[in-house]
Enzyme design. Structure first.
Site, PDB file in Angstrom:
ATOM      1  N   SER A  52      19.818  38.197  16.396  1.00  0.00           N
ATOM      2  CA  SER A  52      18.867  39.227  16.943  1.00  0.00           C
ATOM      3  C   SER A  52      19.675  40.139  17.934  1.00  0.00           C
ATOM      4  CB  SER A  52      17.473  38.757  17.662  1.00  0.00           C
ATOM      5  OG  SER A  52      16.689  40.135  17.775  1.00  0.00           O
ATOM      6  N   LYS A  84      22.784  42.650  16.322  1.00  0.00           N
ATOM      7  CA  LYS A  84      22.793  41.775  14.579  1.00  0.00           C
ATOM      8  C   LYS A  84      23.860  43.344  13.687  1.00  0.00           C
ATOM      9  CE  LYS A  84      17.750  41.873  14.073  1.00  0.00           C
ATOM     10  NZ  LYS A  84      16.333  42.466  14.121  1.00  0.00           N
ATOM     11  N   GLY A  98      15.423  52.532  12.937  1.00  0.00           N
ATOM     12  CA  GLY A  98      15.940  51.662  14.070  1.00  0.00           C
ATOM     13  C   GLY A  98      16.322  50.191  13.007  1.00  0.00           C
ATOM     14  N   GLY A  99      16.183  49.183  13.985  1.00  0.00           N
ATOM     15  CA  GLY A  99      16.271  48.281  13.438  1.00  0.00           C
ATOM     16  C   GLY A  99      15.724  47.308  12.762  1.00  0.00           C
ATOM     17  N   ALA A 100      14.797  47.752  12.249  1.00  0.00           N
ATOM     18  CA  ALA A 100      13.153  47.396  11.489  1.00  0.00           C
ATOM     19  C   ALA A 100      13.424  48.436  10.389  1.00  0.00           C
ATOM     20  CB  ALA A 100      11.472  47.107  11.949  1.00  0.00           C
ATOM     21  N   TYR A 138       2.838  43.897  15.312  1.00  0.00           N
ATOM     22  CA  TYR A 138       2.396  42.700  15.426  1.00  0.00           C
ATOM     23  C   TYR A 138       0.973  42.639  16.600  1.00  0.00           C
ATOM     24  CZ  TYR A 138       6.332  39.782  15.964  1.00  0.00           C
ATOM     25  OH  TYR A 138       7.039  39.079  16.601  1.00  0.00           O
TER      26      TYR A 138
HETATM   27  P1  NAD Z   1      14.844  50.302  17.812  1.00  0.00           P
HETATM   28  O1  NAD Z   1      14.712  50.980  18.926  1.00  0.00           O
HETATM   29  O2  NAD Z   1      16.187  50.009  16.585  1.00  0.00           O
HETATM   30  O3  NAD Z   1      13.908  51.172  16.398  1.00  0.00           O
HETATM   31  C1  NAD Z   1      13.541  52.310  17.247  1.00  0.00           C
HETATM   32  C2  NAD Z   1      12.842  53.612  16.104  1.00  0.00           C
HETATM   33  O4  NAD Z   1      11.923  54.019  16.167  1.00  0.00           O
HETATM   34  C3  NAD Z   1      14.115  54.930  16.143  1.00  0.00           C
HETATM   35  O5  NAD Z   1      14.080  55.263  14.741  1.00  0.00           O
HETATM   36  C4  NAD Z   1      13.893  55.888  17.230  1.00  0.00           C
HETATM   37  O6  NAD Z   1      13.445  56.905  16.802  1.00  0.00           O
HETATM   38  C5  NAD Z   1      11.562  55.585  17.110  1.00  0.00           C
HETATM   39  N1  NAD Z   1      10.628  56.104  17.914  1.00  0.00           N
HETATM   40  C6  NAD Z   1      11.240  54.905  19.386  1.00  0.00           C
HETATM   41  N2  NAD Z   1      10.084  55.470  19.843  1.00  0.00           N
HETATM   42  C7  NAD Z   1       9.726  56.183  19.219  1.00  0.00           C
HETATM   43  C8  NAD Z   1       8.468  57.243  19.852  1.00  0.00           C
HETATM   44  N3  NAD Z   1       7.946  57.390  21.252  1.00  0.00           N
HETATM   45  N4  NAD Z   1       7.951  58.590  19.094  1.00  0.00           N
HETATM   46  C9  NAD Z   1       8.819  58.537  17.646  1.00  0.00           C
HETATM   47  N5  NAD Z   1      10.003  57.874  17.429  1.00  0.00           N
HETATM   48  C10 NAD Z   1      10.516  56.893  18.285  1.00  0.00           C
HETATM   49  O7  NAD Z   1      13.140  49.365  17.168  1.00  0.00           O
HETATM   50  P2  NAD Z   1      13.433  48.602  16.268  1.00  0.00           P
HETATM   51  O8  NAD Z   1      13.864  47.442  16.088  1.00  0.00           O
HETATM   52  O9  NAD Z   1      13.164  48.639  14.965  1.00  0.00           O
HETATM   53  O10 NAD Z   1      10.983  47.964  16.167  1.00  0.00           O
HETATM   54  C11 NAD Z   1      10.510  48.497  16.188  1.00  0.00           C
HETATM   55  C12 NAD Z   1       9.127  48.435  15.841  1.00  0.00           C
HETATM   56  O11 NAD Z   1       9.506  47.847  14.861  1.00  0.00           O
HETATM   57  C13 NAD Z   1       9.494  47.181  16.881  1.00  0.00           C
HETATM   58  O12 NAD Z   1       7.943  47.539  17.814  1.00  0.00           O
HETATM   59  C14 NAD Z   1       9.376  45.858  16.493  1.00  0.00           C
HETATM   60  O13 NAD Z   1       8.072  44.750  17.111  1.00  0.00           O
HETATM   61  C15 NAD Z   1       8.847  46.345  15.512  1.00  0.00           C
HETATM   62  N6  NAD Z   1       9.563  45.092  14.539  1.00  0.00           N
HETATM   63  C16 NAD Z   1       8.643  44.402  13.452  1.00  0.00           C
HETATM   64  C17 NAD Z   1       9.333  43.875  13.057  1.00  0.00           C
HETATM   65  C18 NAD Z   1       8.317  42.813  11.773  1.00  0.00           C
HETATM   66  O14 NAD Z   1       8.865  41.846  11.763  1.00  0.00           O
HETATM   67  N7  NAD Z   1       7.122  42.537  11.886  1.00  0.00           N
HETATM   68  C19 NAD Z   1      10.357  43.749  12.597  1.00  0.00           C
HETATM   69  C20 NAD Z   1      11.495  44.004  13.430  1.00  0.00           C
HETATM   70  C21 NAD Z   1      11.220  44.727  14.323  1.00  0.00           C
END
Ligand code: NAD
Length: 287
Positions: free
Chosen positions: A68, A72, A134-136, A235
């Site tokens: 993680s 990644k 992003g990562g998700a 979640y």
């Molecule tokens: P990240 O920082 O890699 O990416 C975040 C994305 O959202 C980017 O594209 C960014 O530009 C955008 N963003 C961030 N804040 C913003 C805002 N205030 N307004 C508009 N756009 C915004 O993060 P990530 O790793 O992709 O994680 C994002 C979310 O997904 C988190 O809440 C994480 O907990 C959740 N997640 C859930 C799972 C799951 O299995 N359910 C897995 C991974 C991530």
């Protein structure tokens, strides 16, 4: 404890910070339930320790590892092979060790698609609006495109992730049959229009989670329609502001990211053990 003996096979989790992770509890309970002689441990590993830690997977003959943040992307050149989705996403969250040959996978996207399938929902041939890259968001977009989603409109704000969003769109259009387009999240009229013709809206931005739990990118329920799916990758809380707005709009299928979290773990579990994770049992146990 009775399971741990001289034959126990080790699986790791390499990230930092990592002590909060639910993955060790999830996997160790699943191993115990199925009577599998594996143990899953979290290791505090950052970019500086990553090469040594990856080599240790081979040296210690571990079956593999989850990866993680912040590793990644950094892990890619340290592996021998990549799954097509991991290659396209440029990110790995699961490593499998086959006799010293390390293959990287990304299971977040398959976890997303599987969690929809678990609810009887099929988005192949449909149109998706996705916020975040992003990562998700990246593996979600890539897997959805690979699995046959017809169209994805990605909305992102002008921040550090915009370039990744551009890359995702380019790659999806070049390597899959899906048509992807990139939009400015700041263009509210465009966002509203795209949502009106979408079959699914997925928010992968984390807006709705602490410290933004009172926020949502869509505040007006009239932007949604009943027949669509609204999916939040968050979640915690179980019901985000976005989900409340969608329910107010009468949207029939409103999902949080819990199913995705469980299914991405189940996919990794299967890659390591060849067995199905008892997802329902783990769900009951942890939530
Ligand atoms: P990240 O920082 O890699 O990416 C975040 C994305 O959202 C980017 O594209 C960014 O530009 C955008 N963003 C961030 N804040 C913003 C805002 N205030 N307004 C508009 N756009 C915004 O993060 P990530 O790793 O992709 O994680 C994002 C979310 O997904 C988190 O809440 C994480 O907990 C959740 N997640 C859930 C799972 C799951 O299995 N359910 C897995 C991974 C991530």
């Amino acid at each position: 404890m009775e399971r741990i003996d001289g034959h126990t096979i080790l699986i790791g989790l390499m990230a930092t910070p990592i002590r909060h992770s639910m993955s060790p509890t999830m996997h160790n309970n699943a191993f115990a339930k199925l009577g599998l002689n594996y143990a899953y441990l979290a290791f505090e590993v950052g970019n500086d320790q990553l090469a040594d830690a990856v080599q240790a997977i081979r040296t210690l003959d571990m079956r593999g590892s989850n990866v993680s943040m912040p590793n990644k992307q950094k892990i890619l050149p340290l592996l021998d092979k990549l799954s097509p989705a991991a290659k396209m996403a440029g990110a790995v969250n699961t490593v499998v060790n086959d006799n010293g040959v390390l293959t990287g996978y990304t299971t977040d996207g398959t976890g997303f698609m599987k969690s929809l399938a678990d609810e009887g929902l099929d988005i192949r041939g449909k149109k998706m609006v996705l916020t975040g890259a992003g990562g998700a968001g990246t593996p979600i977009a890539i897997q959805a495109a690979l699995d046959g989603v017809k169209e994805i409109a990605i909305f992102n704000r002008q921040d550090a992730q915009w370039k990744q969003a551009e890359k995702n769109v380019e790659m999806i259009n070049a390597q899959t049959k899906c048509h992807a387009s990139l939009h400015h999240l700041e263009d509210r009229a465009d966002f509203k229009h795209e949502l009106a013709i979408a079959d699914i809206y997925c928010d992968s931005t984390g807006v709705g989670m602490k410290p933004l739990e009172d926020m949502t990118l869509v505040e007006d329920p009239t932007w949604f329609h009943e027949d669509m799916i609204v999916f939040d990758t968050v979640y915690a809380p179980r019901e985000t502001k976005l989900m409340k707005v969608a329910k107010e709009a009468g949207v029939k299928h409103v999902l949080n990211g819990l199913g995705m979290m469980l299914e991405q773990g189940a996919e990794a579990f299967k890659l390591w053990t060849g067995k199905e994770m008892p997802v329902e049992y783990i769900h009951q146990l942890l939530f």
